[in-house]
Design an enzyme around this catalytic site. Structure first.
Site, PDB file in Angstrom:
ATOM      1  N   ARG A 162       0.837  -1.195   0.000  1.00  0.00           N
ATOM      2  CA  ARG A 162       0.000   0.000   0.000  1.00  0.00           C
ATOM      3  C   ARG A 162       0.875   1.249   0.000  1.00  0.00           C
ATOM      4  O   ARG A 162       2.102   1.168   0.158  1.00  0.00           O
ATOM      5  CB  ARG A 162      -0.938  -0.047   1.208  1.00  0.00           C
ATOM      6  CG  ARG A 162      -2.001  -1.137   1.081  1.00  0.00           C
ATOM      7  CD  ARG A 162      -2.794  -1.343   2.347  1.00  0.00           C
ATOM      8  NE  ARG A 162      -3.460  -0.131   2.793  1.00  0.00           N
ATOM      9  CZ  ARG A 162      -4.082  -0.018   3.976  1.00  0.00           C
ATOM     10  NH1 ARG A 162      -4.091  -1.049   4.815  1.00  0.00           N
ATOM     11  NH2 ARG A 162      -4.679   1.100   4.306  1.00  0.00           N
ATOM     12  N   LYS A 182       2.004  -1.526   4.628  1.00  0.00           N
ATOM     13  CA  LYS A 182       1.374  -0.217   4.473  1.00  0.00           C
ATOM     14  C   LYS A 182       2.176   0.854   5.214  1.00  0.00           C
ATOM     15  O   LYS A 182       2.463   0.713   6.398  1.00  0.00           O
ATOM     16  CB  LYS A 182      -0.069  -0.270   4.996  1.00  0.00           C
ATOM     17  CG  LYS A 182      -0.782   1.078   5.043  1.00  0.00           C
ATOM     18  CD  LYS A 182      -1.018   1.502   6.468  1.00  0.00           C
ATOM     19  CE  LYS A 182      -1.721   2.831   6.567  1.00  0.00           C
ATOM     20  NZ  LYS A 182      -1.805   3.294   7.970  1.00  0.00           N
ATOM     21  N   HIS A 232       4.924 -14.879   4.850  1.00  0.00           N
ATOM     22  CA  HIS A 232       3.538 -15.226   4.537  1.00  0.00           C
ATOM     23  C   HIS A 232       2.570 -14.750   5.618  1.00  0.00           C
ATOM     24  O   HIS A 232       2.888 -14.698   6.797  1.00  0.00           O
ATOM     25  CB  HIS A 232       3.349 -16.750   4.355  1.00  0.00           C
ATOM     26  CG  HIS A 232       4.314 -17.593   5.121  1.00  0.00           C
ATOM     27  ND1 HIS A 232       5.027 -18.603   4.526  1.00  0.00           N
ATOM     28  CD2 HIS A 232       4.712 -17.574   6.409  1.00  0.00           C
ATOM     29  CE1 HIS A 232       5.822 -19.178   5.421  1.00  0.00           C
ATOM     30  NE2 HIS A 232       5.641 -18.563   6.569  1.00  0.00           N
ATOM     31  N   TYR A 292       0.595  -8.740   8.326  1.00  0.00           N
ATOM     32  CA  TYR A 292       0.282  -7.332   8.091  1.00  0.00           C
ATOM     33  C   TYR A 292       1.286  -6.463   8.838  1.00  0.00           C
ATOM     34  O   TYR A 292       1.428  -6.577  10.061  1.00  0.00           O
ATOM     35  CB  TYR A 292      -1.129  -6.985   8.564  1.00  0.00           C
ATOM     36  CG  TYR A 292      -1.397  -5.495   8.546  1.00  0.00           C
ATOM     37  CD1 TYR A 292      -1.466  -4.805   7.341  1.00  0.00           C
ATOM     38  CD2 TYR A 292      -1.554  -4.772   9.733  1.00  0.00           C
ATOM     39  CE1 TYR A 292      -1.684  -3.441   7.308  1.00  0.00           C
ATOM     40  CE2 TYR A 292      -1.783  -3.411   9.700  1.00  0.00           C
ATOM     41  CZ  TYR A 292      -1.844  -2.744   8.495  1.00  0.00           C
ATOM     42  OH  TYR A 292      -2.061  -1.399   8.460  1.00  0.00           O
ATOM     43  N   ASN A 341      13.701 -11.626  10.581  1.00  0.00           N
ATOM     44  CA  ASN A 341      12.797 -12.697  10.178  1.00  0.00           C
ATOM     45  C   ASN A 341      11.431 -12.457  10.816  1.00  0.00           C
ATOM     46  O   ASN A 341      11.317 -12.395  12.044  1.00  0.00           O
ATOM     47  CB  ASN A 341      13.327 -14.059  10.610  1.00  0.00           C
ATOM     48  CG  ASN A 341      12.443 -15.186  10.096  1.00  0.00           C
ATOM     49  OD1 ASN A 341      12.613 -15.668   8.979  1.00  0.00           O
ATOM     50  ND2 ASN A 341      11.492 -15.618  10.906  1.00  0.00           N
ATOM     51  N   ASN A 348      -1.891  -1.408  14.769  1.00  0.00           N
ATOM     52  CA  ASN A 348      -1.504   0.000  14.667  1.00  0.00           C
ATOM     53  C   ASN A 348      -2.654   0.988  14.829  1.00  0.00           C
ATOM     54  O   ASN A 348      -2.431   2.197  14.764  1.00  0.00           O
ATOM     55  CB  ASN A 348      -0.840   0.248  13.306  1.00  0.00           C
ATOM     56  CG  ASN A 348      -1.755  -0.073  12.141  1.00  0.00           C
ATOM     57  OD1 ASN A 348      -2.569  -0.985  12.207  1.00  0.00           O
ATOM     58  ND2 ASN A 348      -1.628   0.679  11.059  1.00  0.00           N
ATOM     59  N   TYR A 349      -3.870   0.520  15.065  1.00  0.00           N
ATOM     60  CA  TYR A 349      -5.043   1.415  15.060  1.00  0.00           C
ATOM     61  C   TYR A 349      -5.935   1.099  16.250  1.00  0.00           C
ATOM     62  O   TYR A 349      -6.288  -0.057  16.492  1.00  0.00           O
ATOM     63  CB  TYR A 349      -5.805   1.224  13.751  1.00  0.00           C
ATOM     64  CG  TYR A 349      -6.990   2.139  13.542  1.00  0.00           C
ATOM     65  CD1 TYR A 349      -6.872   3.520  13.686  1.00  0.00           C
ATOM     66  CD2 TYR A 349      -8.226   1.623  13.172  1.00  0.00           C
ATOM     67  CE1 TYR A 349      -7.961   4.356  13.478  1.00  0.00           C
ATOM     68  CE2 TYR A 349      -9.313   2.451  12.953  1.00  0.00           C
ATOM     69  CZ  TYR A 349      -9.182   3.819  13.110  1.00  0.00           C
ATOM     70  OH  TYR A 349     -10.258   4.640  12.900  1.00  0.00           O
ATOM     71  N   ALA A 380       6.805 -17.215  19.639  1.00  0.00           N
ATOM     72  CA  ALA A 380       5.575 -17.412  18.869  1.00  0.00           C
ATOM     73  C   ALA A 380       4.349 -17.293  19.766  1.00  0.00           C
ATOM     74  O   ALA A 380       4.357 -17.729  20.917  1.00  0.00           O
ATOM     75  CB  ALA A 380       5.586 -18.781  18.197  1.00  0.00           C
ATOM     76  N   ARG A 421       2.427 -14.810  26.538  1.00  0.00           N
ATOM     77  CA  ARG A 421       1.321 -15.707  26.226  1.00  0.00           C
ATOM     78  C   ARG A 421       0.985 -16.491  27.492  1.00  0.00           C
ATOM     79  O   ARG A 421       1.797 -16.586  28.413  1.00  0.00           O
ATOM     80  CB  ARG A 421       1.701 -16.665  25.095  1.00  0.00           C
ATOM     81  CG  ARG A 421       2.862 -17.575  25.431  1.00  0.00           C
ATOM     82  CD  ARG A 421       3.384 -18.311  24.220  1.00  0.00           C
ATOM     83  NE  ARG A 421       4.449 -19.235  24.578  1.00  0.00           N
ATOM     84  CZ  ARG A 421       5.410 -19.621  23.757  1.00  0.00           C
ATOM     85  NH1 ARG A 421       5.446 -19.135  22.519  1.00  0.00           N
ATOM     86  NH2 ARG A 421       6.332 -20.475  24.137  1.00  0.00           N
TER      87      ARG A 421
END
Length: 222
Positions: free
Chosen positions: A86, A104, A116, A119, A130, A139-140, A176, A193
């Site tokens: 974007r 973006k 893969h 965002y 990596n 981010n929002y 992870a 986590r």
């Protein structure tokens, strides 16, 4: 057939290209669209089914079935299939953007890999990072956008949420499945986590209880 260095300056043009450019086998594959002001360097493979709009592409890039808007791509970059750059995205040389990745308003340093299902928005990532599968920069907050930064040589594990604004230092590791809300110092491991808990023999009792309730409901309907 285009010139040896394949610099394409196409204003107000939108169509489909198929051909080879230059002595080094530069290819514009079928289904490719170039819109607005597009500059493409030497020895690239563009397409098939790629749209590039008002962007600059460096030398030796491979872009497959992807959309690039108002962005800058360095040399030796691989993008796609099915990725989206974007506006205001800047990729340094030898970056890898894999399938189903969206970038973006962000910068990625040299040799950073986003392979893969990720965002990255409103963020600055350094070199040789990596980024695992399923990483999201959060981010929002519904009202404002926030920016995060990741230092060189960091490792971002799969299914990590970076809740902006946060800073991940150089050589840091994110485990992870973590949701990161605080800065991670350089060289540290961050784990955010719930701890795994195992309840021995739980399934047998649970299954018997549920089957009994199911049988009871069945009998009440008779």
């Amino acid at each position: 057939t285009f010139g040896r260095w394949c610099k394409l300056l196409l204003y107000g043009w939108c169509g489909h290209l198929s051909g080879r450019c230059g002595r080094q086998g530069h290819t514009i594959a079928p289904g490719t669209q170039l819109r607005g002001h597009v500059v493409i360097g030497e020895d690239c493979v563009i397409g098939p089914n790629t749209i590039i709009e008002n962007s600059r592409i460096g030398d030796g890039c491979q872009i497959h079935s992807s959309l690039i808007e108002q962005s800058q791509v360095g040399s030796g970059v691989r993008i796609g299939p099915n990725s989206h750059l974007r506006p205001n995205s800047v990729l340094a040389d030898r970056v890898k953007i894999g399938n189903f990745v969206e970038i973006k308003n962000s910068t990625l340093g040299q040799k950073t890999s986003v392979a893969h299902l990720t965002y990255i928005g409103d963020s600055d990532f350094g070199e040789n990072i990596n980024v695992g599968c399923g990483v999201v920069t959060v981010n929002y907050n519904g009202y404002r956008k926030f920016r995060s930064t990741v230092g060189d040589n960091a490792f971002i594990g799969c299914n990590t949420n970076l809740v902006s604004p946060v800073h991940v230092g150089e050589n840091a590791y994110i485990a992870a499945g973590s949701t990161i809300t605080d800065d991670v110092p350089a060289g540290d491991l961050a784990i955010a986590r719930a701890r795994q808990v195992e309840k021995a023999g739980w399934v047998e009792g649970y299954r018997a209880k549920e089957l009994a309730l199911k049988e009871k409901e069945k009998n009440e309907k008779k």
